[in-house]
Design an enzyme around this catalytic site. Structure first.
Site, PDB file in Angstrom:
ATOM      1  N   ARG A  24       0.822  -1.220   0.000  1.00  0.00           N
ATOM      2  CA  ARG A  24       0.000   0.000   0.000  1.00  0.00           C
ATOM      3  C   ARG A  24       0.857   1.271   0.000  1.00  0.00           C
ATOM      4  O   ARG A  24       0.514   2.277   0.613  1.00  0.00           O
ATOM      5  CB  ARG A  24      -0.967   0.006   1.192  1.00  0.00           C
ATOM      6  CG  ARG A  24      -2.057  -1.034   1.118  1.00  0.00           C
ATOM      7  CD  ARG A  24      -2.991  -0.926   2.303  1.00  0.00           C
ATOM      8  NE  ARG A  24      -2.316  -1.294   3.536  1.00  0.00           N
ATOM      9  CZ  ARG A  24      -2.733  -0.987   4.762  1.00  0.00           C
ATOM     10  NH1 ARG A  24      -3.859  -0.293   4.913  1.00  0.00           N
ATOM     11  NH2 ARG A  24      -2.068  -1.358   5.833  1.00  0.00           N
ATOM     12  N   LYS A  36      -1.099   4.465  -1.057  1.00  0.00           N
ATOM     13  CA  LYS A  36      -2.004   4.982  -0.015  1.00  0.00           C
ATOM     14  C   LYS A  36      -1.238   5.848   0.984  1.00  0.00           C
ATOM     15  O   LYS A  36      -1.639   6.981   1.281  1.00  0.00           O
ATOM     16  CB  LYS A  36      -2.671   3.810   0.717  1.00  0.00           C
ATOM     17  CG  LYS A  36      -3.400   4.204   1.997  1.00  0.00           C
ATOM     18  CD  LYS A  36      -3.822   2.973   2.788  1.00  0.00           C
ATOM     19  CE  LYS A  36      -4.316   3.346   4.178  1.00  0.00           C
ATOM     20  NZ  LYS A  36      -5.553   4.148   4.183  1.00  0.00           N
ATOM     21  N   ILE A  43     -24.154   6.844  11.363  1.00  0.00           N
ATOM     22  CA  ILE A  43     -24.286   5.545  10.693  1.00  0.00           C
ATOM     23  C   ILE A  43     -23.623   4.420  11.484  1.00  0.00           C
ATOM     24  O   ILE A  43     -23.971   3.261  11.328  1.00  0.00           O
ATOM     25  CB  ILE A  43     -23.720   5.626   9.260  1.00  0.00           C
ATOM     26  CG1 ILE A  43     -24.492   6.678   8.459  1.00  0.00           C
ATOM     27  CG2 ILE A  43     -23.786   4.281   8.547  1.00  0.00           C
ATOM     28  CD1 ILE A  43     -25.991   6.454   8.402  1.00  0.00           C
ATOM     29  N   GLU A  52     -17.643   1.582  17.607  1.00  0.00           N
ATOM     30  CA  GLU A  52     -16.991   0.478  16.885  1.00  0.00           C
ATOM     31  C   GLU A  52     -15.461   0.516  16.970  1.00  0.00           C
ATOM     32  O   GLU A  52     -14.764   0.138  16.030  1.00  0.00           O
ATOM     33  CB  GLU A  52     -17.436   0.448  15.417  1.00  0.00           C
ATOM     34  CG  GLU A  52     -18.927   0.284  15.244  1.00  0.00           C
ATOM     35  CD  GLU A  52     -19.369   0.238  13.792  1.00  0.00           C
ATOM     36  OE1 GLU A  52     -18.558  -0.120  12.923  1.00  0.00           O
ATOM     37  OE2 GLU A  52     -20.538   0.564  13.531  1.00  0.00           O
ATOM     38  N   CYS A  83      -8.390   1.403   1.135  1.00  0.00           N
ATOM     39  CA  CYS A  83      -8.138   0.015   0.749  1.00  0.00           C
ATOM     40  C   CYS A  83      -8.849  -0.911   1.729  1.00  0.00           C
ATOM     41  O   CYS A  83      -8.987  -0.594   2.911  1.00  0.00           O
ATOM     42  CB  CYS A  83      -6.643  -0.288   0.757  1.00  0.00           C
ATOM     43  SG  CYS A  83      -5.704   0.667  -0.448  1.00  0.00           S
ATOM     44  N   TRP A 111     -18.467  -8.351   0.230  1.00  0.00           N
ATOM     45  CA  TRP A 111     -17.172  -7.746   0.566  1.00  0.00           C
ATOM     46  C   TRP A 111     -16.168  -8.782   1.063  1.00  0.00           C
ATOM     47  O   TRP A 111     -15.167  -8.442   1.685  1.00  0.00           O
ATOM     48  CB  TRP A 111     -17.364  -6.617   1.572  1.00  0.00           C
ATOM     49  CG  TRP A 111     -17.920  -5.383   0.914  1.00  0.00           C
ATOM     50  CD1 TRP A 111     -18.133  -5.181  -0.421  1.00  0.00           C
ATOM     51  CD2 TRP A 111     -18.331  -4.179   1.563  1.00  0.00           C
ATOM     52  NE1 TRP A 111     -18.656  -3.933  -0.646  1.00  0.00           N
ATOM     53  CE2 TRP A 111     -18.787  -3.291   0.548  1.00  0.00           C
ATOM     54  CE3 TRP A 111     -18.359  -3.753   2.889  1.00  0.00           C
ATOM     55  CZ2 TRP A 111     -19.273  -2.014   0.828  1.00  0.00           C
ATOM     56  CZ3 TRP A 111     -18.838  -2.478   3.169  1.00  0.00           C
ATOM     57  CH2 TRP A 111     -19.284  -1.625   2.153  1.00  0.00           C
ATOM     58  N   ASP A 155     -26.325  -3.381   8.466  1.00  0.00           N
ATOM     59  CA  ASP A 155     -25.875  -2.680   7.261  1.00  0.00           C
ATOM     60  C   ASP A 155     -25.867  -3.594   6.044  1.00  0.00           C
ATOM     61  O   ASP A 155     -25.320  -4.700   6.088  1.00  0.00           O
ATOM     62  CB  ASP A 155     -24.455  -2.135   7.455  1.00  0.00           C
ATOM     63  CG  ASP A 155     -24.420  -0.940   8.389  1.00  0.00           C
ATOM     64  OD1 ASP A 155     -25.464  -0.290   8.544  1.00  0.00           O
ATOM     65  OD2 ASP A 155     -23.350  -0.660   8.956  1.00  0.00           O
ATOM     66  N   GLU A 201     -26.689   6.774   1.278  1.00  0.00           N
ATOM     67  CA  GLU A 201     -25.795   7.827   0.792  1.00  0.00           C
ATOM     68  C   GLU A 201     -26.622   8.687  -0.149  1.00  0.00           C
ATOM     69  O   GLU A 201     -27.291   8.179  -1.033  1.00  0.00           O
ATOM     70  CB  GLU A 201     -24.611   7.217   0.040  1.00  0.00           C
ATOM     71  CG  GLU A 201     -23.652   8.251  -0.530  1.00  0.00           C
ATOM     72  CD  GLU A 201     -24.133   8.914  -1.808  1.00  0.00           C
ATOM     73  OE1 GLU A 201     -23.955  10.135  -1.937  1.00  0.00           O
ATOM     74  OE2 GLU A 201     -24.700   8.227  -2.672  1.00  0.00           O
ATOM     75  N   HIS A 216     -16.879  11.285   3.043  1.00  0.00           N
ATOM     76  CA  HIS A 216     -15.680  10.864   2.314  1.00  0.00           C
ATOM     77  C   HIS A 216     -14.831  12.052   1.878  1.00  0.00           C
ATOM     78  O   HIS A 216     -13.791  11.878   1.251  1.00  0.00           O
ATOM     79  CB  HIS A 216     -16.072  10.006   1.110  1.00  0.00           C
ATOM     80  CG  HIS A 216     -16.755   8.737   1.508  1.00  0.00           C
ATOM     81  ND1 HIS A 216     -18.114   8.670   1.692  1.00  0.00           N
ATOM     82  CD2 HIS A 216     -16.271   7.503   1.788  1.00  0.00           C
ATOM     83  CE1 HIS A 216     -18.440   7.444   2.059  1.00  0.00           C
ATOM     84  NE2 HIS A 216     -17.351   6.724   2.129  1.00  0.00           N
TER      85      HIS A 216
END
Length: 759
Positions: free
Chosen positions: A17, A20, A430, A483, A515, A560, A598, A665, A694
């Site tokens: 990565r 990133k 959320i 979380e 990622c 996912w 979700d 969204e 975002h």
């Protein structure tokens, strides 16, 4: 050059990565643009080396992007809205402003809308065409990366998203249409072809994935008209039309008549690709780039099945072994995986390993070298996993009653209203809250065994209390525990379930710097014990306000993850649904009155052709969600959340999920979903996201108020919840706290304006 081995594109994030981390440093102003460009160059060079060493005949250039390849094309064509041009930033910083938004003392522009890239978890930035758009070619990025590869000793095949797909995906504003810019887009691509000819480039790959969508006659004519004109300019340049994510049944007859030198077809997801060739033939003077190696999953290729398909293609004179799509949808290499056993790893093939598979399949097919085949056959002959008979019995006993919640939505609403006693326009988030460096560090220490479990639990309790106090101080109505124990909304659950295996560094780009590390479904999935009850129950014990239990739904967990290929997606999803159902019921027993399940990725595996939507997907995906919550009490409120997809055309199916509240969204897409909800008389309560998490920019009170007013112009106030458009994990407290304060303040203004008493 004779080609036999090819790929469509390679991952661009780096094996560790590197991209990133370099981008994040650049955004924090810790490195210069020159230093960022150096990292990018190193990644590209490593990618070309990997391809060449594996025997790929023509490595790919221009598959690299700092953010998104569709955004790169928008910039190359000059399709940049005026508000971004007026910022007077460098070309690179303009790209980042389009992707992330931009805010300083003088300027405040939102990020461009993101959408899912066809049926993947990758997101692209939607191009905008308006009446002021002036298309002008500037393909310096593509040309420079080709020259960079050439100077390093690599003759590459540049790739670019094609004009047809660009025009199909674009968002048209202020009366603009495809016809407004069509001729200018063709001229721009003609300019590119001319420049490539001048450089002596052998092949250009033009990606047209939009050809696998349902096509109208008008769209078919558009495609043909573009390429009839464009291909007149190819001269000595060979043009490969590359498709993926399905078959091109609507336009195959037209494609084979056009003057392409190569045609790339997908034989993994392209259900009709072989039948099209068998029915209509394949031109002898063209090369078939056969997508035979799965670019979206991580399992080893079954060489015997691939060879059977190649045998069926014997009438095609010239074949190149290719991937089914870009390899950006799989991790870079299994070489980084040091904790999984060899017995498990031998079944996996990431991007680098897929290069070797292409080489081996080519050697078997073209050179009749059977040594690789024997080893591969042995791998697939041995039974990998055994069926869980108890789980099978549970699934076999399911009836229609198990998929139906009683009483009805309207009847439940009265019970929930009395039980929860919430104000009109309830405010919430959320789920996740910002995860600081400290949180990530402590979680990693616990995972490595460097921190006692009791100390870790105490740390989490403190973080939860801080998070609850913050939300109460802000004035939110329904709280979340934050979380902090979760690294990822899917991986966390996968680790708690039996049937998954996990990687260390199998990262895949979702968008920009984001990622994900999808877990792998290895065998049948079951829940050995409660997964989230401990933290949800603790959080609820610390406040008088309702705290949502937070779960990921079965469809999203599967979508996912890297799914199994030995059983159907439906079978895997129902296994997950039973596991999540057990967790829902345990949360309810623990006193959790609101449970959010979700389904952010519901749309992701939806077939690209509408005729397949129900039979192939929705007819089992929607019932799987209903199975999860069918046994809860009427007063337990079930929420779900969906993000960054187009839901307008499946609104009835979403309503059929029978959740009590759904958040979407909506901020980047300019609340376009609201019209669809109104048109379909959507019954479920809704929380359209009122600001974009975002992007690092902070929305003002007035901006959120305006969003709410637009929503309330179309939906009754009693139906609306107020929330951001997604979880807050990837944001910092510096943006999150003021944004949420503005959200609550804007909501209170609207309550007063609507003469509603604010509890």
């Amino acid at each position: 050059m004779t080609m036999k081995k090819s790929i469509i594109a390679f991952p661009r994030i780096g094996s560790n990565r590197e991209l990133k981390f370099a981008l994040e440093k650049y955004f924090r102003k810790e490195i210069t643009e020159e230093e960022l460009q150096t990292v990018a160059k190193e990644i590209r060079l490593e990618n070309w080396k990997s391809q060449k060493e594996a025997g790929i005949d023509s490595p790919i250039s221009n598959d690299f992007s700092f953010y998104d390849q569709t955004l790169d094309l928008s910039i190359a064509l000059g399709a940049i809205p005026g508000s971004y041009k007026n910022l007077e930033l460098s070309e690179l910083d303009t790209l980042f402003a389009l992707a992330r938004g931009f805010q300083d003392e003088q300027n405040d522009v939102k990020a461009r809308p993101m959408k899912k890239w066809f049926n993947t978890n990758y997101h692209y930035l939607v191009p905008e065409i308006n009446k002021d758009t002036i298309i002008k070619a500037n393909f310096s990025k593509l040309l420079n990366e080709y020259k960079e590869a050439k100077s390093a000793g690599f003759e590459t095949r540049p790739t670019i998203i094609g004009p047809y797909t660009f025009l199909v995906l674009a968002d048209y504003k202020s009366g603009a249409t495809k016809d407004t810019v069509l001729s200018d887009v063709i001229v721009a691509f003609q300019t590119l072809l001319k420049e490539l000819n001048q450089l002596g480039v052998e092949w250009l790959q033009i990606e047209e994935p939009a050809l696998v969508l349902d096509q109208t006659e008008e769209e078919k004519k558009l495609f043909v008209s573009i390429y009839e004109e464009l291909l007149k300019s190819k001269n000595n340049l060979n043009i490969l039309l590359q498709t993926y994510f399905g078959d091109v049944r609507d336009s195959y007859k037209e494609i084979i008549k056009l003057d392409f030198d190569g045609i790339g077809l997908d034989f993994i997801e392209g259900r009709d690709s072989l039948a099209l060739i068998q029915k209509y033939g394949f031109p002898k003077k063209k090369i078939l780039f056969a997508g035979l190696v799965n670019g979206k999953n991580i399992w080893r290729n079954n060489y015997q099945k691939t060879l059977e398909l190649l045998t069926a293609l014997d009438e095609v004179a010239d074949i190149v072994i290719n991937t089914s799509c870009s390899l950006q949808h799989v991790p870079v290499t299994i070489k980084n995986e040091t904790k999984l056993s060899k017995e498990i790893l031998k079944h996996f093939s990431f991007a680098t390993e897929k290069l070797n598979e292409i080489d081996e399949i080519s050697d078997i097919y073209f050179n009749k070298n059977t040594s690789f085949l024997k080893k591969n056959v042995e791998l697939f002959e041995n039974e990998r996993v055994r069926e869980n008979s108890k789980l099978k019995q549970k699934l076999d006993k399911l009836t229609e009653k198990d998929f139906t919640r009683q009483p009805s939505l309207v009847e439940r609403r009265a019970s929930q209203s009395q039980s929860l006693n919430l104000p009109v326009l309830p405010t919430t988030t959320i789920g996740s809250f910002p995860q600081t460096a400290e949180v990530r560090k402590v979680r990693l220490q616990n995972k490595r065994g460097e921190l006692r479990q009791a100390d870790y639990d105490t740390f989490l309790e403190e973080k939860i209390k801080e998070c609850l106090k913050l939300q109460e101080d802000i004035g939110l109505d329904v709280l979340v525990h934050g979380e902090f124990e979760r690294n990822d909304m899917v991986e966390y659950f996968g680790e708690k379930l039996e049937g998954y295996v996990f990687t260390q560094k199998a990262w895949v780009q979702s968008y920009g710097t984001r990622c994900v590390k999808p877990p792998i479904v290895w065998t049948d999935v079951t829940r050995p014990e409660a997964m989230t009850v401990r933290w949800s129950a603790y959080a609820q014990s610390q406040t008088s306000k309702p705290v949502k239990g937070m779960l990921t739904g079965p469809v999203t967990i599967l979508n996912w993850s890297f799914p199994r290929e030995d059983i159907s997606l439906k079978a895997s999803t129902l296994q997950l649904a039973l596991a999540v159902q057990e967790e829902v019921l345990d949360l309810e027993k623990a006193g959790i009155k609101i449970i959010q399940i979700d389904e952010a990725a519901l749309r992701e595996k939806l077939p690209l052709r509408k005729s397949d939507w129900y039979k192939e997907y929705l007819d089992w995906a929607i019932p799987a969600f209903r199975l999860v919550h069918s046994k809860v009490k009427p007063e337990t409120q079930i929420h779900t959340h969906m993000c960054y997809s187009e839901f307008e055309d499946i609104i009835p199916s979403i309503d059929a999920m029978d959740a009590d509240v759904i958040s979407f969204e909506a901020s980047r897409s300019e609340l376009s979903i609201i019209d669809a909800l109104k048109a379909h008389h959507f019954k479920t309560l809704v929380g359209p996201g009122v600001y974009d998490i975002h992007s690092p920019r902070i929305p003002s009170v007035k901006e959120i108020q305006n969003q709410l007013e637009k929503i309330l112009d179309k939906l009754p106030i009693e139906q609306v919840w107020v929330n951001p458009d997604c979880g807050l994990k990837t944001r910092g407290n510096a943006e999150t706290i003021p944004s949420l304060r503005h959200l609550v303040e804007a909501t209170r203004v609207l309550r007063k304006e609507k003469v509603v008493y604010d509890k």
